[in-house]
Design a protein around this motif. Structure first.
Motif, PDB file in Angstrom:
ATOM      1  N   LEU A 128       0.851  -1.234  -0.028  1.00 34.70           N
ATOM      2  CA  LEU A 128       0.118   0.161  -0.039  1.00 34.70           C
ATOM      3  C   LEU A 128       0.964   1.250   0.026  1.00 34.70           C
ATOM      4  N   ARG A 129       2.087   1.150   0.821  1.00 36.12           N
ATOM      5  CA  ARG A 129       2.964   2.549   0.727  1.00 36.12           C
ATOM      6  C   ARG A 129       3.543   2.598  -0.847  1.00 36.12           C
ATOM      7  N   SER A 130       3.943   1.494  -1.316  1.00 37.28           N
ATOM      8  CA  SER A 130       4.614   1.508  -2.551  1.00 37.28           C
ATOM      9  C   SER A 130       3.320   2.037  -3.798  1.00 37.28           C
ATOM     10  N   ASN A 131       2.237   1.372  -3.676  1.00 35.44           N
ATOM     11  CA  ASN A 131       1.353   1.679  -4.750  1.00 35.44           C
ATOM     12  C   ASN A 131       0.111   2.908  -4.218  1.00 35.44           C
ATOM     13  N   GLY A 132      -0.031   3.197  -3.098  1.00 38.73           N
ATOM     14  CA  GLY A 132      -1.134   3.943  -2.594  1.00 38.73           C
ATOM     15  C   GLY A 132      -2.333   3.421  -3.113  1.00 38.73           C
ATOM     16  N   THR A 133      -3.307   4.140  -2.649  1.00 38.86           N
ATOM     17  CA  THR A 133      -4.727   3.667  -2.872  1.00 38.86           C
ATOM     18  C   THR A 133      -5.215   4.370  -4.345  1.00 38.86           C
ATOM     19  N   ARG A 134      -5.644   3.689  -5.266  1.00 40.00           N
ATOM     20  CA  ARG A 134      -6.167   4.144  -6.204  1.00 40.00           C
ATOM     21  C   ARG A 134      -7.736   4.634  -6.585  1.00 40.00           C
ATOM     22  N   GLN A 135      -8.087   5.591  -6.932  1.00 40.37           N
ATOM     23  CA  GLN A 135      -9.104   6.294  -6.996  1.00 40.37           C
ATOM     24  C   GLN A 135      -9.790   5.611  -8.309  1.00 40.37           C
ATOM     25  N   ILE A 136     -11.132   4.967  -8.366  1.00 36.93           N
ATOM     26  CA  ILE A 136     -11.714   4.800  -9.530  1.00 36.93           C
ATOM     27  C   ILE A 136     -12.409   5.717 -10.394  1.00 36.93           C
ATOM     28  N   ARG A 137     -11.893   6.058 -11.511  1.00 38.73           N
ATOM     29  CA  ARG A 137     -12.342   7.225 -12.518  1.00 38.73           C
ATOM     30  C   ARG A 137     -13.784   6.859 -12.838  1.00 38.73           C
ATOM     31  N   VAL A 138     -14.549   7.757 -12.676  1.00 41.11           N
ATOM     32  CA  VAL A 138     -16.089   7.864 -13.120  1.00 41.11           C
ATOM     33  C   VAL A 138     -15.944   7.955 -14.761  1.00 41.11           C
ATOM     34  N   PRO A 139     -16.422   7.123 -15.405  1.00 40.30           N
ATOM     35  CA  PRO A 139     -16.469   7.153 -16.936  1.00 40.30           C
ATOM     36  C   PRO A 139     -17.150   8.455 -17.467  1.00 40.30           C
ATOM     37  N   ASP A 140     -16.327   9.065 -18.420  1.00 34.76           N
ATOM     38  CA  ASP A 140     -16.674  10.369 -19.054  1.00 34.76           C
ATOM     39  C   ASP A 140     -17.458  10.002 -20.405  1.00 34.76           C
ATOM     40  N   PRO A 141     -18.584   9.894 -20.601  1.00 38.20           N
ATOM     41  CA  PRO A 141     -19.255   9.621 -21.679  1.00 38.20           C
ATOM     42  C   PRO A 141     -18.607  10.326 -22.875  1.00 38.20           C
ATOM     43  N   ARG A 142     -18.224  11.604 -22.744  1.00 37.35           N
ATOM     44  CA  ARG A 142     -17.815  12.544 -23.882  1.00 37.35           C
ATOM     45  C   ARG A 142     -16.478  11.983 -24.328  1.00 37.35           C
ATOM     46  N   ARG A 143     -15.422  11.744 -23.427  1.00 40.68           N
ATOM     47  CA  ARG A 143     -14.139  11.016 -23.809  1.00 40.68           C
ATOM     48  C   ARG A 143     -14.332   9.531 -24.471  1.00 40.68           C
ATOM     49  N   MET A 144     -15.210   8.826 -23.980  1.00 42.95           N
ATOM     50  CA  MET A 144     -15.460   7.597 -24.548  1.00 42.95           C
ATOM     51  C   MET A 144     -16.016   7.776 -25.684  1.00 42.95           C
ATOM     52  N   MET A 145     -16.927   8.659 -26.263  1.00 44.84           N
ATOM     53  CA  MET A 145     -17.290   8.933 -27.676  1.00 44.84           C
ATOM     54  C   MET A 145     -16.275   9.527 -28.453  1.00 44.84           C
ATOM     55  N   ILE A 146     -15.183  10.282 -27.971  1.00 46.01           N
ATOM     56  CA  ILE A 146     -14.177  10.833 -28.962  1.00 46.01           C
ATOM     57  C   ILE A 146     -13.186   9.440 -29.045  1.00 46.01           C
ATOM     58  N   GLU A 147     -13.057   8.668 -28.004  1.00 45.12           N
ATOM     59  CA  GLU A 147     -12.111   7.400 -28.094  1.00 45.12           C
ATOM     60  C   GLU A 147     -12.698   6.428 -28.911  1.00 45.12           C
ATOM     61  N   ARG A 148     -13.829   6.263 -28.858  1.00 40.19           N
ATOM     62  CA  ARG A 148     -14.790   5.134 -29.626  1.00 40.19           C
ATOM     63  C   ARG A 148     -14.872   5.312 -31.081  1.00 40.19           C
ATOM     64  N   TYR A 149     -15.029   6.532 -31.477  1.00 35.53           N
ATOM     65  CA  TYR A 149     -15.476   6.829 -32.887  1.00 35.53           C
ATOM     66  C   TYR A 149     -14.149   7.508 -33.462  1.00 35.53           C
ATOM     67  N   PRO A 150     -14.181   7.402 -35.002  1.00 44.25           N
ATOM     68  CA  PRO A 150     -13.142   7.887 -35.731  1.00 44.25           C
ATOM     69  C   PRO A 150     -13.008   9.600 -35.458  1.00 44.25           C
ATOM     70  N   ALA A 151     -11.999  10.134 -35.537  1.00 43.74           N
ATOM     71  CA  ALA A 151     -11.776  11.633 -35.532  1.00 43.74           C
ATOM     72  C   ALA A 151     -12.611  12.353 -36.606  1.00 43.74           C
ATOM     73  N   ASP A 152     -13.136  13.282 -36.402  1.00 50.76           N
ATOM     74  CA  ASP A 152     -14.085  14.122 -37.149  1.00 50.76           C
ATOM     75  C   ASP A 152     -15.384  13.390 -37.583  1.00 50.76           C
ATOM     76  N   LEU A 153     -15.776  12.297 -36.882  1.00 46.92           N
ATOM     77  CA  LEU A 153     -17.013  11.599 -37.279  1.00 46.92           C
ATOM     78  C   LEU A 153     -18.039  12.783 -36.705  1.00 46.92           C
ATOM     79  N   PHE A 154     -17.965  13.176 -35.597  1.00 53.97           N
ATOM     80  CA  PHE A 154     -18.844  14.153 -35.102  1.00 53.97           C
ATOM     81  C   PHE A 154     -18.274  15.544 -34.869  1.00 53.97           C
ATOM     82  N   SER A 155     -18.759  16.735 -35.155  1.00 55.33           N
ATOM     83  CA  SER A 155     -18.256  18.134 -34.821  1.00 55.33           C
ATOM     84  C   SER A 155     -18.413  18.071 -33.574  1.00 55.33           C
TER      85      SER A 155
END
Length: 70
Positions: free
Chosen positions: A30-57
């Motif tokens: 625990l000292r070496s790795n610390g406690t990691r917080q779970i990220r809340v999914p970001d729907p906007r980021r998921m859209m950007i990562e999932r679909y090709p660039a410039d598919l959506f304006s």
């Protein structure tokens, strides 16, 4: 006979019993790795990562984001 009592008592420990060495290993981890917080999914980021660039304006992404947020 005293040694036999120790052997018997060691065998009767609960399987989940933790000894001092195990606790030290966990503390070190625990000292070496610390406690990691779970990220809340970001729907906007998921859209950007999932679909090709410039598919959506940018405006379409904002509109979709607003719909997803409710």
């Amino acid at each position: 006979m005293n040694a036999e009592v120790n052997v018997v008592s060691e065998r009767t420990l609960h399987p989940m019993a933790v000894n001092g060495e195990s606790l030290q290993m966990v503390a070190h981890f625990l000292r070496s790795n610390g406690t990691r917080q779970i990220r809340v999914p970001d729907p906007r980021r998921m859209m950007i990562e999932r679909y090709p660039a410039d598919l959506f304006s940018e405006d379409e992404l904002e509109a979709l984001w607003a719909v997803m947020e409710g």
